[in-house]
Design a protein around this motif. Sequence first.
Motif, mmCIF file in Angstrom:
data_model
loop_
_atom_site.group_PDB
_atom_site.id
_atom_site.type_symbol
_atom_site.label_atom_id
_atom_site.label_comp_id
_atom_site.label_asym_id
_atom_site.label_seq_id
_atom_site.Cartn_x
_atom_site.Cartn_y
_atom_site.Cartn_z
ATOM 1 N N LYS A 1 -68.434 -20.200 23.678
ATOM 2 C CA LYS A 1 -68.380 -18.564 23.236
ATOM 3 C C LYS A 1 -70.006 -19.228 22.777
ATOM 4 N N ASP A 2 -70.394 -19.679 22.794
ATOM 5 C CA ASP A 2 -71.797 -20.107 23.099
ATOM 6 C C ASP A 2 -71.897 -20.795 23.941
ATOM 7 N N GLY A 3 -73.804 -19.816 23.830
ATOM 8 C CA GLY A 3 -74.394 -19.943 25.017
ATOM 9 C C GLY A 3 -73.964 -19.291 26.701
ATOM 10 N N ILE A 4 -74.468 -19.824 27.390
ATOM 11 C CA ILE A 4 -74.198 -19.407 28.727
ATOM 12 C C ILE A 4 -72.324 -19.964 29.149
ATOM 13 N N ASN A 5 -72.069 -19.145 29.460
ATOM 14 C CA ASN A 5 -70.544 -19.267 30.253
ATOM 15 C C ASN A 5 -70.575 -19.313 31.200
ATOM 16 N N ALA A 6 -70.966 -20.161 31.746
ATOM 17 C CA ALA A 6 -71.549 -21.403 33.589
ATOM 18 C C ALA A 6 -70.413 -21.295 34.367
#
Length: 476
Positions: free
Chosen positions: A78-83
Amino acid sequence: MIDKIAALEKIARQLEPDDTTRQELTKQVIDHTSDFLSVLDHEQAFFQNTEPENRDTLSEEPESMDQLLQFLRNQVEKDGINAASGGHMGYVPGGGLYPSALGDYLAAVSNKYAGIYFPAPGAARMENMLISWMNELMGFPPTATGNLTSGGSISNLIAVVTAREAKEVKAKDFDKLVVYLSDQAHHSLQKALRIAGLGEAQLRYLPIDDELRVDISSLAQTIKADKSKGLIPFFINASLGTTNTGTIDPIGEMSEIARKYQIWFHVDAAYGGFFQMLPEIRKRTTGIEHADSVTLDPHKSLFLPFGTGAVLIKDLTSLYKAHRYTADYLQDLVDSDSEVNAADVSPELTKHFRGLRMWLPLKLFGLKPFRAALEEKLLLAQYFRNQLQQIEGFEVGPPPDLSITMFRYVPTDGDANAFNEKLIKSIQDDGRIFLSSTSIHGKFWIRVAIVVFRTHKSKIDLLLDIIQEKVQELSS
């Protein structure tokens, strides 16, 4: 000493959990991944973690799996882009097919070393079979080979180094080499040239037309002019799907020029290569079969996890010349007459058995759903562009060759570039969909890269709603 060995063994055996412990650890991880995937369609595509940055540390004492998975969830997932999200349409995303994760698990447990045939014949054959399939997809002959790499950067490096050896250029002539490419070529190519010692090579940036494809109308004349100056035309790069806009360069015409002047012809198909599975794309890439090398990224348009690339090379002799070495401690190895050792055709010696993450989903699902997903992404890009064109105030880029399209909003007054900078920031702050931006010849564009296999029409409709919502907010 015997007592100390026994004491150390007792502690070291903690690294080998018993069957009951293994099952419990596996269950905890599987439950965690199931929770992750079950809510994925409703999760943000971009998280901006507002908690203080957590600097993780190591200690002598163990932590529980529950603690570690909670940390992973909060501080990584839950940090940055959820790739893994179908809402990830920025850059050129990958996919992360679930069976690929199982393939990685199996590869890690068996710990097979796939770099050389002798210690792992089955693993070597599997990876070589995948290389053969990709060569066939590009129209390469059965004698062509290649390597499964970590991604397009290493693939481009292998292609550049192999071209250097194939053309037998010497260090004294490096500054006379000429590389022909467009300003839309991926920057990993320039990086590869520098790492390969060819940083002094001269780059000829070919113009692009209104469709953002390479304009080769002056390429032959440029090559002739370079030769007349005592320079060495060395390398021509074409893109089958530029990172910026997904454009397909005129591969057929470029291959003819390369063959006429005996220049190494490379096609960077990292993003677009697997669209070759679609007949309508194959019709537009005639000539790729004449390339000397091709870069592919299965972690893009084959939807595999990051860290899965490939390079295809026609000339095995030059590939060996660039990369093949041996050592005294390898004297026990017995080579196969029919199999190429991955370690002989790549900078890597020790490497992950990455073929299993590709082989398992392709065998498990068959090729049909991959082909359907690729065609769906093509149509979704066209659908998005068509829908946006019907809304007042929006400017769109050229019709997409593949599944990347771009747009910008042009306000009735004020600077359009500044407005779109605010618009992309607003979309990213919203987080439901993640997009990225680019600048082409002074114009600020917002990119929509539809590549994740989980991206379907519902996500595109959501994106259209978000864009209009944010434009309204910014305009008022």
